[in-house]
Design a protein around this motif. Structure first.
Motif, PDB file in Angstrom:
ATOM      1  N   LEU A 196       0.862  -1.176   0.000  1.00  0.00           N
ATOM      2  CA  LEU A 196       0.000   0.000   0.000  1.00  0.00           C
ATOM      3  C   LEU A 196       0.902   1.231   0.000  1.00  0.00           C
ATOM      4  O   LEU A 196       1.453   1.604   1.043  1.00  0.00           O
ATOM      5  N   ILE A 197       1.071   1.831  -1.168  1.00  0.00           N
ATOM      6  CA  ILE A 197       1.985   2.973  -1.325  1.00  0.00           C
ATOM      7  C   ILE A 197       1.217   4.121  -1.958  1.00  0.00           C
ATOM      8  O   ILE A 197       0.768   4.020  -3.108  1.00  0.00           O
ATOM      9  N   ARG A 198       1.063   5.181  -1.211  1.00  0.00           N
ATOM     10  CA  ARG A 198       0.450   6.379  -1.782  1.00  0.00           C
ATOM     11  C   ARG A 198       1.512   7.299  -2.374  1.00  0.00           C
ATOM     12  O   ARG A 198       1.312   7.884  -3.426  1.00  0.00           O
ATOM     13  N   GLU A 199       2.615   7.435  -1.670  1.00  0.00           N
ATOM     14  CA  GLU A 199       3.717   8.293  -2.130  1.00  0.00           C
ATOM     15  C   GLU A 199       5.016   7.571  -1.803  1.00  0.00           C
ATOM     16  O   GLU A 199       5.279   7.248  -0.645  1.00  0.00           O
ATOM     17  N   PRO A 200       5.843   7.267  -2.816  1.00  0.00           N
ATOM     18  CA  PRO A 200       7.018   6.410  -2.601  1.00  0.00           C
ATOM     19  C   PRO A 200       7.966   6.885  -1.506  1.00  0.00           C
ATOM     20  O   PRO A 200       8.412   6.085  -0.676  1.00  0.00           O
ATOM     21  N   ASP A 201       8.305   8.176  -1.472  1.00  0.00           N
ATOM     22  CA  ASP A 201       9.266   8.655  -0.481  1.00  0.00           C
ATOM     23  C   ASP A 201       8.741   8.482   0.944  1.00  0.00           C
ATOM     24  O   ASP A 201       9.490   8.136   1.865  1.00  0.00           O
ATOM     25  N   THR A 202       7.445   8.726   1.143  1.00  0.00           N
ATOM     26  CA  THR A 202       6.855   8.546   2.464  1.00  0.00           C
ATOM     27  C   THR A 202       6.893   7.081   2.877  1.00  0.00           C
ATOM     28  O   THR A 202       7.223   6.741   4.022  1.00  0.00           O
ATOM     29  N   TRP A 203       6.588   6.191   1.946  1.00  0.00           N
ATOM     30  CA  TRP A 203       6.634   4.760   2.241  1.00  0.00           C
ATOM     31  C   TRP A 203       8.059   4.310   2.556  1.00  0.00           C
ATOM     32  O   TRP A 203       8.286   3.552   3.508  1.00  0.00           O
ATOM     33  N   LEU A 204       9.021   4.804   1.781  1.00  0.00           N
ATOM     34  CA  LEU A 204      10.416   4.438   2.027  1.00  0.00           C
ATOM     35  C   LEU A 204      10.872   4.885   3.414  1.00  0.00           C
ATOM     36  O   LEU A 204      11.540   4.143   4.134  1.00  0.00           O
ATOM     37  N   ALA A 205      10.501   6.120   3.794  1.00  0.00           N
ATOM     38  CA  ALA A 205      10.950   6.669   5.073  1.00  0.00           C
ATOM     39  C   ALA A 205      10.209   6.072   6.262  1.00  0.00           C
ATOM     40  O   ALA A 205      10.816   5.781   7.305  1.00  0.00           O
ATOM     41  N   ASP A 206       8.902   5.868   6.119  1.00  0.00           N
ATOM     42  CA  ASP A 206       8.091   5.481   7.277  1.00  0.00           C
ATOM     43  C   ASP A 206       7.932   3.968   7.439  1.00  0.00           C
ATOM     44  O   ASP A 206       7.711   3.489   8.563  1.00  0.00           O
ATOM     45  N   VAL A 207       8.020   3.233   6.337  1.00  0.00           N
ATOM     46  CA  VAL A 207       7.775   1.795   6.410  1.00  0.00           C
ATOM     47  C   VAL A 207       9.049   0.991   6.148  1.00  0.00           C
ATOM     48  O   VAL A 207       9.436   0.131   6.953  1.00  0.00           O
ATOM     49  N   LEU A 208       9.698   1.250   5.024  1.00  0.00           N
ATOM     50  CA  LEU A 208      10.837   0.409   4.647  1.00  0.00           C
ATOM     51  C   LEU A 208      12.067   0.673   5.508  1.00  0.00           C
ATOM     52  O   LEU A 208      12.701  -0.272   5.997  1.00  0.00           O
ATOM     53  N   ALA A 209      12.437   1.949   5.682  1.00  0.00           N
ATOM     54  CA  ALA A 209      13.672   2.269   6.409  1.00  0.00           C
ATOM     55  C   ALA A 209      13.697   1.697   7.829  1.00  0.00           C
ATOM     56  O   ALA A 209      14.733   1.153   8.244  1.00  0.00           O
ATOM     57  N   PRO A 210      12.610   1.772   8.599  1.00  0.00           N
ATOM     58  CA  PRO A 210      12.647   1.168   9.938  1.00  0.00           C
ATOM     59  C   PRO A 210      12.723  -0.366   9.906  1.00  0.00           C
ATOM     60  O   PRO A 210      13.169  -0.987  10.877  1.00  0.00           O
ATOM     61  N   ALA A 211      12.288  -0.977   8.807  1.00  0.00           N
ATOM     62  CA  ALA A 211      12.207  -2.438   8.739  1.00  0.00           C
ATOM     63  C   ALA A 211      13.469  -3.084   8.197  1.00  0.00           C
ATOM     64  O   ALA A 211      13.804  -4.214   8.578  1.00  0.00           O
ATOM     65  N   TRP A 212      14.170  -2.401   7.294  1.00  0.00           N
ATOM     66  CA  TRP A 212      15.355  -2.982   6.665  1.00  0.00           C
ATOM     67  C   TRP A 212      16.612  -2.280   7.165  1.00  0.00           C
ATOM     68  O   TRP A 212      16.672  -1.042   7.180  1.00  0.00           O
TER      69      TRP A 212
END
Length: 276
Positions: free
Chosen positions: A148-164
């Protein structure tokens, strides 16, 4: 009349639209004089030869030299330094440089041996063409996923970066292009490199941690396996707010991605950021 060592497709179009003639070092010619029109297309850079002679190690050496060349550094490091930088054996480095010399991409400019011996990248554009031809033909090792991605940069910062973990991943493709050389375009899907050992051993758990669900259709994210020569690029980008691959790797990835606008995207990056 414009005469240059190399003219990009975009530059040739620009000149044609303004009725200007041109010629390049590769033998291309577009000359209009009154009713006379002479048009000789620029020869395509080596394809089969480059593909046949490039190895994975040689590709890593070329990419490293090209990355240095984007900042104006054309001196080729010592074989031992190159081996350490790309993770290849000194023998593989020497064979790669011998091949580059034979193609005219690099050349010795001092004594053959001793403290004054040196080698330089003398044809940056041709080396980039040769490397990109080889690289774009390589297959991807990729897993496609939904998120579920509305805006790529927000998803990268808020979801992916904390997880990987930092240093294990980096962004490439259209999202990286928007950061490096913005162009009005879609950014779907998001292309990510993931370090090879993580990809091989813990992929399902790593995807789940980032709320990614493997899928064969409707993919919003493409996760590409980083090989042994790509992993150092991920670690080098770990301190960036959004870790991105280098301009040279991004250029190759845009071409390898394919599609009707792949060459346009890649050439835009080349003209705006790489410069040769």
């Amino acid at each position: 009349m414009v005469v240059a060592r190399r003219l990009s497709a975009g530059s040739r179009t620009f000149l044609a639209e303004r009725g200007m003639s041109w010629a390049d070092e590769a033998g291309g010619l577009d000359l209009a004089a009154g009713p006379i029109l002479i048009r000789i297309p620029t020869l395509t850079p080596p394809t089969e030869t480059a593909r046949a002679r490039f190895t994975a190690a040689a590709g890593a050496v070329a990419e490293h030299l090209l990355h240095r060349a984007t900042s104006g550094e054309t001196l080729v490091p010592l074989v031992s330094d190159l081996a350490a930088a790309v993770g290849a054996s000194p023998g593989a480095i020497s064979r790669a440089l011998t091949y580059f010399d034979a193609q005219g991409w690099t050349a010795r400019t001092g004594a053959r041996r001793g403290p004054t011996s040196r080698r330089d990248v003398v044809e940056r554009g041709a080396l980039l063409d040769g490397w990109a031809t080889w690289y774009a033909a390589r297959p991807d090792d990729v897993v496609t996923a939904h998120a579920l991605i509305r805006e790529p940069d927000t998803w990268l910062a808020d979801v992916l970066a904390p997880a990987w973990p930092r240093g294990s991943w980096a962004v490439t493709g259209l999202v990286a292009l928007q950061h490096r050389a913005p162009l009005a375009t879609a950014t779907n899907p998001v292309d990510l490199y993931l370090e090879g050992t993580v990809f091989d051993l813990d992929l399902r758990d790593v995807l789940a941690a980032a709320e990614l669900t493997p899928t064969d259709t409707g993919a919003r994210v493409r996760v590409l396996r980083a090989d042994r020569y790509t992993s150092p690029l991920l670690r080098a980008a770990r301190d960036e707010e959004v870790p991105l691959v280098s301009d040279v790797r991004l250029y190759g990835d845009l071409l390898r991605r394919g599609g009707v606008r792949a060459e346009e995207y890649a050439m835009h990056l080349r003209e705006q950021r790489i410069g040769f």
